[in-house]
Design an enzyme around this catalytic site. Structure first.
Site, PDB file in Angstrom:
ATOM      1  N   SER A 152      -6.749  30.941 147.873  1.00 58.30           N
ATOM      2  CA  SER A 152      -7.549  30.517 148.727  1.00 58.30           C
ATOM      3  C   SER A 152      -8.426  29.580 148.259  1.00 58.30           C
ATOM      4  CB  SER A 152      -8.151  31.479 149.559  1.00 58.30           C
ATOM      5  OG  SER A 152      -7.360  32.343 150.265  1.00 58.30           O
TER       6      SER A 152
ATOM      7  N   CYS B 282       1.065  25.609 175.663  1.00 53.16           N
ATOM      8  CA  CYS B 282       2.346  26.220 175.556  1.00 53.16           C
ATOM      9  C   CYS B 282       2.178  27.548 176.341  1.00 53.16           C
ATOM     10  CB  CYS B 282       2.820  26.294 174.040  1.00 53.16           C
ATOM     11  SG  CYS B 282       4.473  26.745 173.956  1.00 53.16           S
TER      12      CYS B 282
ATOM     13  N   HIS C 180       2.448  21.332 171.606  1.00 54.26           N
ATOM     14  CA  HIS C 180       1.195  21.838 171.001  1.00 54.26           C
ATOM     15  C   HIS C 180       0.802  20.174 170.568  1.00 54.26           C
ATOM     16  CE1 HIS C 180       1.821  25.888 170.194  1.00 54.26           C
ATOM     17  NE2 HIS C 180       2.990  25.779 170.480  1.00 54.26           N
TER      18      HIS C 180
ATOM     19  N   GLU D 126      -1.825  19.745 169.200  1.00 51.07           N
ATOM     20  CA  GLU D 126      -2.865  19.949 168.084  1.00 51.07           C
ATOM     21  C   GLU D 126      -2.293  19.448 166.573  1.00 51.07           C
ATOM     22  OE1 GLU D 126      -1.716  22.280 169.755  1.00 51.07           O
ATOM     23  OE2 GLU D 126      -1.205  24.099 168.683  1.00 51.07           O
TER      24      GLU D 126
HETATM   25  N1  GLN Z   1       5.975  32.753 174.156  1.00 52.53           N
HETATM   26  C1  GLN Z   1       6.134  31.494 174.853  1.00 52.53           C
HETATM   27  C2  GLN Z   1       7.551  30.956 174.696  1.00 52.53           C
HETATM   28  O1  GLN Z   1       8.176  31.207 173.715  1.00 52.53           O
HETATM   29  C3  GLN Z   1       5.166  30.463 174.395  1.00 52.53           C
HETATM   30  C4  GLN Z   1       5.272  30.058 173.044  1.00 52.53           C
HETATM   31  C5  GLN Z   1       4.042  29.351 172.698  1.00 52.53           C
HETATM   32  O2  GLN Z   1       3.034  29.472 172.828  1.00 52.53           O
HETATM   33  N2  GLN Z   1       4.200  28.759 171.196  1.00 52.53           N
HETATM   34  O3  GLN Z   1       7.961  30.037 175.404  1.00 52.53           O
END
Ligand code: GLN
Length: 538
Positions: A14, A380, A513, A515
């Site tokens: 780290s 997600c 995602h 991000e």
């Molecule tokens: N658990 C949910 C899925 O598999 C969302 C996955 C996530 O948020 N990356 O669809």
């Protein structure tokens, strides 16, 4: 041919090997060179995809669908180079490749051994797919002295011999602690760490010393003498107030100049630190702030939502405001506390997640942000929870749920093949879990006149996915009639990618995602817009 830079760590983990490698990459790029970054991880998991964020922090997903170490996120954010599947390897993957070959008899009856077979496979990984780069920076995970990293150090030693020492550079990052009681800076741990490295055949060319305070010349001389490194190559890295200062501080120490000198290369341009200076200034000097709640299961571990924290900060930079992250553990969030806990927040974010634990708190928080018109971003799992909340409370489908955690309810969220035929459920789910993750970059088409299209300013977008379950498209009309619009769909119109609420200042859920693609020097539009909405909220 590319030149190779190997970054190892010593004394403790780290210390910021990833950030140092990423900063060096930026500096070399800004000197006019093409750089690639790679990470070699000494653990036995084939990839970090199966590791809990509690253990290992975030799993970073690449465009080409690999689940990789979070350091690849640093690499992308600082260098702007899109990482690939082939930029991260683990001991587990190396062994599994070698063992597969052994089972096929491809070693022609030889005894398969760590040296040369494992080390050869590591060397193949370091080298393949790299012809156009000027530099390949390879970071070795863990620290020197760990049993696990031995084959990697051995492989880079051999590699440097194979390609010629003048084409390979070893950087060792160590800790130079300051002892408060005796008011002293200590170089001994660094000496020991380098000794350890040399005992396995690697002499570092540059030592980066991580320290709480500046390292006086006499201590640098000592390190130079004992570790057999040119004094100019003893580089200090003093704790920075924001990570965006790292490239500036390495440039001050002339890390890039020393690397180019080593390879006898000239700088093609002077390095450009202006963008980093600009964002460092914004980050450190901005007085105004906005509170954003992140409600998730892994909030206690700082690195669990690394890219997300970064992307929110980038959104703040774009809006000249500091983003205060209020981390709320969804498992502990009681309905009765929601109002008080969210009282001072101007934006609510529900990140990705897996499994049932903590879903109740998330759903209640979404309801609160919907009704009280607080800017909301669901990522997600966060989008899936927003769908469930709306279905239960607005469409009055009380048993609306996801087959991920409830096999008996109404599956608004589920696996595609659960409703594929005319929206009808066709089979159970359990055996379909393995290998069904939708990973990596996929296209989405944005609806005209939607908020999301205003934000992206494009009809077609590409974003990274990591999920197994989907929102059931069969319910689209029902949702839209009540004001929850499916404003982004997969190109075949089967998979809802984005939802947004009409009559709400900012309420967006995305199945991907965003991000992972936000960068400090080019903040992601979705995060910039979310922070802007939060800034305007009060
Ligand atoms: N658990 C949910 C899925 O598999 C969302 C996955 C996530 O948020 N990356 O669809």
């Amino acid at each position: 041919m590319a030149r190779y830079i190997f970054v190892t760590g010593g004394v403790v983990s780290s210390l910021g090997k990833g950030l140092s490698s990423a900063s060096l990459a930026y500096l070399l790029q800004s000197r006019g060179y093409k750089v690639r970054l790679r990470k070699l991880d000494p653990y036995l998991n084939v990839d970090p995809g199966t590791m809990s964020p509690f253990q290992h922090g975030e799993v970073f997903v690449t465009d080409d669908g690999a689940e990789t170490d979070l350091d690849l996120g640093h690499y992308e954010r600082f260098s702007g180079v899109t990482a690939k599947k082939t930029d991260n390897i683990t001991t587990g993957k190396i062994y599994s490749d070698v063992l597969k070959k052994e089972r096929k008899g491809e070693y022609l009856g030889k005894t398969v051994q760590v040296i040369p077979h494992i080390t050869d496979r590591i060397k193949e990984f370091i080298k393949h797919d790299t012809s156009k780069e000027d530099f390949v920076i390879c970071e070795i995970g863990g620290i020197v002295g760990d049993i696990e990293s031995l084959p990697f150090i051995e492989a880079i030693r051999q590699f440097s011999n194979d390609i010629g020492k003048k084409n390979a550079l070893f950087i060792h990052l160590t800790l130079v602690p300051y002892l408060k009681a005796s008011d002293e800076i200590k170089t001994k741990p660094t000496q020991h760490s380098v000794k350890e490295l040399r005992s396995i055949g690697v002499q570092p060319d540059i030592i980066i010393c991580r320290s709480e305070r500046p390292i006086p010349l006499e201590h640098r001389k000592k390190i130079s003498l004992f570790c057999n490194v040119d004094i100019k190559n003893v580089i200090e890295t003093v704790d920075v107030k924001t990570i965006y200062e790292a490239p500036i501080s390495f440039a001050k120490e002339k890390l890039d100049v020393q690397v180019l000198n080593y390879f006898k290369l000239k700088s093609k341009k002077s390095n450009n630190l202006t963008p980093w200076k600009k964002i460092t200034k914004i980050t450190l000097n901005t007085k105004k702030h906005v509170n954003i709640a992140i409600i998730g299961k892994y909030v206690e571990l700082k690195d669990a939502y690394k890219s997300l924290d970064e992307a929110l900060t980038h959104g703040g930079i774009a809006n000249n405001i500091k983003v205060n992250l209020v981390r709320i553990d969804s498992e502990k969030l009681k309905v009765s506390e929601i109002k008080s806990k969210l009282k001072n927040v101007s934006g609510i974010l529900i990140p990705g997640g897996f499994g049932k634990r903590g879903t109740g708190g998330k759903i209640e928080a979404i309801k609160y942000s919907r009704i009280n018109k607080i800017p909301f971003l669901g990522i997600c799992y966060g989008m899936q929870m927003a769908i469930i909340e709306f279905a239960r409370n607005q469409l009055k489908i009380k048993k609306a749920t996801s087959s991920e955690f409830d096999k008996t309810g109404v599956h608004i969220i589920g696996l595609m093949n659960e409703w594929e035929r005319g929206g009808k459920k066709i089979k159970g789910t359990d055996k379909d879990l393995g290998g069904t993750m939708r990973l990596g970059s996929y296209d989405a088409i944005l609806k005209d006149k939607s908020k999301i299209k205003d934000i992206y300013k494009n009809r077609l977008i590409k974003e990274r996915h990591r999920h197994r379950y989907e929102v059931n498209i069969a319910y689209k009309d029902k949702f839209e009639k009540k004001g929850l619009i499916f404003s982004g769909l997969s190109p075949n119109n089967k998979l809802p990618e984005i939802i947004e609420l009409k009559n709400h200042p900012w309420f967006i859920g995305v199945q991907f995602h965003p991000e992972f693609k936000s960068r400090p020097l080019s903040p992601h539009p979705l995060f910039s817009s979310f922070i802007k909405a939060a800034k305007n909220h009060r």
